[in-house]
Design a protein around this motif. Structure first.
Motif, PDB file in Angstrom:
ATOM      1  N   CYS A 187     -19.549 -25.218 -55.757  1.00  0.00           N
ATOM      2  CA  CYS A 187     -20.892 -25.242 -56.340  1.00  0.00           C
ATOM      3  C   CYS A 187     -21.748 -26.348 -55.715  1.00  0.00           C
ATOM      4  N   ILE A 188     -21.132 -27.490 -55.436  1.00  0.00           N
ATOM      5  CA  ILE A 188     -21.881 -28.581 -54.809  1.00  0.00           C
ATOM      6  C   ILE A 188     -22.286 -28.198 -53.394  1.00  0.00           C
ATOM      7  N   SER A 227     -25.185 -26.011 -53.643  1.00  0.00           N
ATOM      8  CA  SER A 227     -26.359 -26.812 -53.999  1.00  0.00           C
ATOM      9  C   SER A 227     -26.924 -27.538 -52.778  1.00  0.00           C
ATOM     10  N   ARG A 276     -29.296 -25.259 -51.149  1.00  0.00           N
ATOM     11  CA  ARG A 276     -30.564 -25.207 -51.888  1.00  0.00           C
ATOM     12  C   ARG A 276     -31.405 -26.443 -51.619  1.00  0.00           C
ATOM     13  N   LEU A 277     -30.774 -27.611 -51.556  1.00  0.00           N
ATOM     14  CA  LEU A 277     -31.508 -28.837 -51.252  1.00  0.00           C
ATOM     15  C   LEU A 277     -32.118 -28.779 -49.854  1.00  0.00           C
ATOM     16  N   ALA A 317     -24.533 -34.389 -50.886  1.00  0.00           N
ATOM     17  CA  ALA A 317     -23.817 -33.352 -51.644  1.00  0.00           C
ATOM     18  C   ALA A 317     -22.609 -32.850 -50.868  1.00  0.00           C
ATOM     19  N   SER A 322     -18.619 -33.031 -51.806  1.00  0.00           N
ATOM     20  CA  SER A 322     -17.763 -31.847 -51.709  1.00  0.00           C
ATOM     21  C   SER A 322     -16.525 -32.132 -50.869  1.00  0.00           C
ATOM     22  N   CYS A 335     -18.584 -24.592 -47.688  1.00  0.00           N
ATOM     23  CA  CYS A 335     -19.074 -25.980 -47.738  1.00  0.00           C
ATOM     24  C   CYS A 335     -19.126 -26.636 -46.367  1.00  0.00           C
TER      25      CYS A 335
END
Length: 276
Positions: free
Chosen positions: A31-32, A35, A38-39, A51, A55, A87
């Motif tokens: 999830c990180i 994210s 998205r950032l 982030a 991770s 990731c």
């Protein structure tokens, strides 16, 4: 008169929390990583890099936690590889494309495509090796090729420098490292390191001499302070140190392989006949 029997309660069956905890950590890291993408879409590249670093820390802990709790499973290994691909394969490639390579259009998308594909191949090879014949004892101290979290850190090298240049107000340095040719070359080079057969220290079974424990702990404290004080500058320094370490890792592997071959050759020689 017989006593009335009370109905027995059905015993609750299911996974224990201890066995679920490593997979929950892997899911958190996934999830990180999402994210971070998205950032990046919101042009918050500094937060995206942090982030991904979080991770990577979670990725380093979930496997060790699973072994500590005796909760290792094939499902966990496969899930961890899928999370690593997103990731450390997809997220860094997309961040660098949005930060630097987007201006070159379809041509600029080729290096991220090569990097993400190479990371998928690297992780597939790692999973296939789980079912292969056992390796020599010394070989378990080495990865085959640069591992996924380290590969992501090396791929983000131009972004580390660019973010550090922004903090120091060095616009010329930012323009230099953000040039698509430089960023693309770094991505392609890291992709090659990930799918290579280069032996790389894993540090999983690395033993620290008793006399070096205190200096190592002090070094960890200094490193943590540097990361908190200047995370992007620390990222640049760690990438340089990691690349400089690779030739020594190869030399160490060759030395151990040569010693193992000599011991095997000595064991295969017939013992001399005492009667002769």
């Amino acid at each position: 008169m017989n006593a009335r029997r009370l109905p027995q309660r059905k015993r609750f069956s299911g996974q224990s929390f201890n066995r679920m905890l490593p997979n929950m950590m892997t899911l958190l890291g996934l999830c990180i990583g999402l994210s971070a993408i998205r950032l990046g879409l919101n042009d918050r590249f500094g937060a995206a890099v942090i982030a991904l670093a979080v991770s990577a820390v979670i990725d380093g802990l979930d496997g060790r936690l699973a072994r500590l709790l005796k909760a290792t499973s094939r499902f966990g290994a496969e899930f961890d590889s899928l999370a690593d691909f997103l990731c450390f394969g997809v997220a860094p490639a997309l961040l660098l494309y949005m930060w630097s390579l987007q201006s070159w259009g379809a041509v600029g998308f080729l290096p991220p495509l090569m990097y993400a594909s190479s990371m998928a191949l690297r992780l597939a090879r790692f999973n296939a090796a789980l079912d292969s014949a056992p390796k020599a004892a010394f070989a378990y101290n080495f990865f085959t090729g640069v591992p996924a979290p380290a590969g992501a850190g090396l791929a983000l090298f131009p972004l580390f420098i660019g973010l550090e240049a922004d903090q120091l107000h060095l616009s010329w340095l930012h323009s230099l490292v953000a040039f698509p040719l430089f960023t693309g070359a770094v991505l392609v080079a890291v992709a090659g390191l990930c799918v290579s057969t280069l032996p790389v220290w894993s540090f999983k079974n690395f033993k620290v001499p008793a006399s070096s424990v205190l200096p190592v702990l002090v070094g960890v404290v200094v490193l943590a302070a540097a990361i908190f004080a200047d995370p992007f500058g620390a990222g640049v320094l760690l990438d340089i140190v990691y690349v400089a370490m690779l030739p020594f890792s190869l030399q160490s592997y060759r030395k151990l392989a040569r010693e193992a071959e000599e011991r095997r050759a000595a064991a295969d020689q017939p013992e001399p006949d005492p009667a002769s």
